[in-house]
Enzyme design. Structure first.
Site, PDB file in Angstrom:
ATOM      1  N   ASP A  51       9.943 -24.762  -1.187  1.00 48.45           N
ATOM      2  CA  ASP A  51      10.910 -25.050  -1.840  1.00 48.45           C
ATOM      3  C   ASP A  51      12.030 -25.209  -1.227  1.00 48.45           C
ATOM      4  OD1 ASP A  51      12.373 -27.085  -3.641  1.00 48.45           O
ATOM      5  OD2 ASP A  51      11.549 -25.464  -5.393  1.00 48.45           O
ATOM      6  N   GLU A 100      13.492 -28.978   3.876  1.00 45.19           N
ATOM      7  CA  GLU A 100      14.101 -29.795   4.128  1.00 45.19           C
ATOM      8  C   GLU A 100      15.263 -29.133   5.249  1.00 45.19           C
ATOM      9  OE1 GLU A 100      15.485 -29.894   0.383  1.00 45.19           O
ATOM     10  OE2 GLU A 100      13.967 -30.198   1.304  1.00 45.19           O
ATOM     11  N   ASP A 109      12.972 -33.374  -6.308  1.00 47.31           N
ATOM     12  CA  ASP A 109      13.117 -33.815  -7.681  1.00 47.31           C
ATOM     13  C   ASP A 109      14.275 -34.904  -8.315  1.00 47.31           C
ATOM     14  OD1 ASP A 109      13.323 -30.938  -7.766  1.00 47.31           O
ATOM     15  OD2 ASP A 109      14.998 -30.122  -6.667  1.00 47.31           O
TER      16      ASP A 109
END
Length: 816
Positions: free
Chosen positions: A404, A407, A477
């Protein structure tokens, strides 16, 4: 003194070469084994061939040098045969596949095919001096001229709902739901990879198309001429890395949520699926199994709610399921990783998630978490990352990674944050390549640790070349809304067209928001959205249910016999029946550079109506999928969430957020375009339709328009509860006539790297339309546990059916 003859079209001239420098009509260039160099307009230009159809262009200010260690490209420049000539001020280069015409005065290049068809023109470029955290460098721009109506695809995962990415202006800097890959390809059969990792503005107008990056020693890009979309995809993968096989089980159904809060809850979900006999292969443990936010990403089951992780994992394995756990790009101050990396200056100082040590919203900054992102550009930091991951989690038997925030999360951004020092220079210089580095670190280390378990990584961000790391990128998300669902289709297709074949999204959307306050999984509005999203997810490379606010397990939606429950079960089971097809497509992706998600323009570029279709696609080369992307039974609600302002911040329309007494069995209609150039069979009814027309298809909640291209062979596997429950020794082969067809059924050991040593088998199938004959060719290859003898049930759409015994030798079966 050396004399060399160069052929310019029909005339032959003699050129005097001195120390490699050529002088013709007062213009000079230096020819090398792999290209040439010259100077023009206060600028140095280098042309380097990486193949007959792949050219690297480097431009940098005169008097400067250009030194770069590429992060994405793994291919080396090639010594190939090419001709070079010059007339007036135009330098011409030619290979068997492509021609370049270079204006020696200003360095602008025109690309043409070998037949002379113009493909692309450069326009102006620019170098502006830039102070990058104390280093003197440049901001760089290169523009191109596209044809007016020429569609282009790629650029990454873009949540803009567009198929063709013409007429957009977007700042390419990685974030939660937009993953950027500075690569686009044209329907004309070429691609451009802009090899720069800094924040980049991509702008397309009718006048020009340009990349403009904040930091660069020079312009550095690759031109790939693949002749068609598959050729371009093959080119970018040859340049940046091929796709490894991932385990068969990863193509089954995954259940997840934010988050299972105890060991007991996690195991119980798998048990309930087994009790219901609903197929399941993957279960995901999201964050906080490590405890509180100060222990963020400790990569250890520290939480008292997970008292015996080894037993938990064994329980999951005993039920023939697999576990993936959440790991992040950041660490809390009470973790061993933080302490070790902090001493060595391997942690960044900008704000990241979570900001507070308390689990409250908004964050209570009286108790800052102290969580910091690690320097994934540093090889020693990547070693430390794996050391703790291996010791605390992998050694227990965890099967895959949910990486997760790759980025990574960068909150309350300030321009000076990009001055942050990394192992490779400023964060600004390498910003967009962060996911490539952190994902690659885990892949490389696991490969070094064992070859018995294939690496599989679910990740939230991506960059060019990441396809080589066994990674499947999800779209972040996103909201639980119809608009978000509609956006996923072109987002996944464009991402695939950058060479990254593995894409998925949170089935149902992540932020359920107002649905939670209005019945959640019992709310017909959410039920309709969830089922339609799940049907779309059935035909993506990873089928994964996930979200917050509203639990997504099948039993949350009712029980067997309920319309919604039955629709969910039907498509999960359909997914499992398609595993032989999906796994064989996976091999085609890995071996032949094919794609799972195929924009219609890939296979039907001659049909201009397909060029900008954003709501249909091919799954593999046979299935035409037209997911239903608009509500038919309930009103649409607008949901907006700002990821930087917090979860569940929603803005609903004035329409009711909950309704009741919906008849999901009522017939509805939806329009579908069938591309020209093929006939199409309705998967559900076997009805045949001509291509090149729009039709209306009748559906209920339990069906979507699904067609198979005439000239297809589809293997269907057994009814199972997990991917490897039954061998493929009795499978159905559906033949869709109307054109010649080929298919290769691929099998191996399903979860190790022995296939790289040649331990696999291929069974080629060929349908001859003229003779109405199916040839099952001789099996190629072998592996441990291979099925020596098997039965194939061959079925045509008209009901004709034959069963054959196959022992590896060629068989011809006539259907005349």
């Amino acid at each position: 003194m050396k004399f060399t003859k160069i052929n310019i079209k029909t005339s032959i001239i003699t050129i005097i070469m001195i120390s490699g420098m050529v002088n013709v009509n007062a213009q000079s260039y230096q020819k090398t084994d792999s290209g040439l160099k010259f100077s023009a307009d206060d600028m140095n230009v280098e042309v380097k061939f990486y193949g007959e159809n792949m050219i690297r262009i480097i431009k940098y200010p005169a008097g400067k040098s250009f030194v770069k260690n590429t992060l994405s490209v793994i291919k080396q420049e090639q010594k190939i045969k090419f001709s070079v000539s010059e007339k007036s001020h135009i330098i011409s280069l030619k290979t068997n596949d492509v021609q370049l015409f270079i204006n020696a005065k200003n360095g602008e290049i025109t690309y043409k095919s070998s037949s002379g068809k113009e493909l692309l023109k450069e326009k102006e470029n620019d170098f502006k001096p830039f102070n990058d955290a104390g280093d003197s460098t440049y901001s760089v721009t290169q523009s191109f001229q596209l044809e007016k109506d020429e569609p282009i695809y790629g650029l990454g995962i873009l949540q803009n709902g567009k198929m063709s990415q013409r007429n957009i202006d977007v700042k390419m800097i990685q974030n939660n739901t937009w993953d950027f890959v500075p690569f686009f390809q044209s329907v004309k059969g070429y691609g451009i990879f802009w090899d720069n990792y800094s924040p980049t503005q991509f702008t397309d107008t009718p006048q020009k198309t340009s990349f403009s990056s904040e930091v660069g020693e020079g312009i550095d890009y690759y031109f790939i001429y693949g002749k068609n979309a598959d050729g371009v995809v093959a080119g970018i993968r040859n340049l940046t890395g091929k796709v490894p096989m991932i385990p068969l089980w990863t193509y089954g159904f995954w259940q997840s949520k934010e988050r299972y809060k105890s060991q007991e809850e996690l195991v119980d979900v798998v048990k309930k699926y087994r009790d219901l006999k609903v197929p399941l292969d993957g279960i995901i443990q999201d964050w906080q199994y490590w405890g509180n936010n100060y222990q963020w990403n400790a990569m250890d089951f520290i939480s008292p709610d997970f008292p015996d992780a080894k037993k938990m994992i064994q329980n999951i394995h005993d039920m023939n399921a697999h576990l993936s756990v959440s790991i992040w790009s950041s660490f809390g101050p009470m973790t061993n990783q933080y302490r070790e990396m902090d001493k060595k200056g391997m942690l960044f100082d900008f704000k990241t998630w979570p900001e507070s040590g308390r689990e409250v919203w908004p964050p209570d900054m009286n108790y800052p978490s102290g969580v910091r992102v690690y320097d994934a550009y540093n090889p020693e930091a990547r070693n430390i990352y794996w050391k703790y991951l291996n010791k605390g989690v992998f050694s227990l038997g965890v099967d895959s990674w949910w990486m997760d925030s790759t980025e990574p999360d960068h909150l309350s951004q300030k321009p000076e944050d990009l001055d942050t020092k990394t192992y490779l220079g400023s964060f600004r210089k390498v910003r967009n390549a962060y996911p490539l580095m952190t994902v690659g670190g885990v892949y490389d280390h696991q490969r070094e640790t064992t070859s018995d378990k294939r690496v599989f990584i679910l990740t939230r961000s991506a960059f060019a070349g990441q396809q080589r790391y066994g990674a499947n990128t999800w779209s972040g998300d996103v909201n639980s809304s119809w608009e978000s669902l509609r956006n996923q289709v072109p987002a996944g297709l464009n991402f695939s067209l950058t060479g990254n074949p593995n894409f998925n999204s949170d089935i149902g959307g992540f932020f359920a928001g107002v649905y939670k306050r209005n019945g959640g999984a019992k709310n017909p509005m959410f039920q309709e959205l969830y089922v339609r999203w799940l049907q779309y997810g059935t035909f993506t490379p990873m089928m994964r249910s996930h979200g917050t606010d509203v639990p997504r397990e099948i039993y949350q939606f009712g029980k067997k016999g309920d319309t919604v429950y039955d629709a969910i079960e039907k498509f999960i089971k359909l997914r499992y029946s398609l595993l032989p097809y999906i796994y064989s497509v996976s091999w085609d992706v890995s071996k032949n550079n094919s794609s799972f998600l195929r924009a219609l323009s890939m296979d039907f570029s001659s049909d201009k109506k397909t060029w900008d279709i954003n709501n249909e696609y091919l799954f593999g080369k046979s299935f035409l999928v037209a997911p239903i992307l608009n509500p038919q039974y309930t009103p649409e609600k607008i949901v907006k969430t700002d990821e930087n302002e917090g979860w569940n911040k929603t803005d609903a329309s004035k329409k009711e957020n909950s309704i009741s007494n919906v008849d999901f069995n009522q017939n509805k209609t939806v329009k579908v375009y069938l591309p020209a150039g093929a006939d199409w069979f309705d998967f559900w009814t076997n009805e045949k339709q001509k291509g090149g027309q729009e039709i209306e298809k009748s559906v209920t909640l339990q069906s979507i328009p699904l067609y198979v291209k005439a000239g297809s062979i589809i293997p269907l596997g057994p009814d199972v509860e997990y991917a490897t429950e039954k061998k493929w020794d009795n499978i159905i082969i559906k033949i869709y006539p109307g054109a010649d067809a080929d298919f290769v059924l691929y099998e191996d050991e399903f979860d190790n790297y022995n296939y790289e040593k040649g331990n696999y088998s291929e069974i080629p199938f060929h349908w001859n339309e003229k003779s109405k004959t199916l040839t099952i060719d001789s099996r190629k290859g072998n592996f441990k546990g291979m099925i020596e003898k098997r039965n194939f049930t061959l079925i045509l759409p008209n009901g004709q059916q034959k069963m054959v015994n196959y022992s590896g030798k060629k068989i011809n079966v006539s259907f005349k």
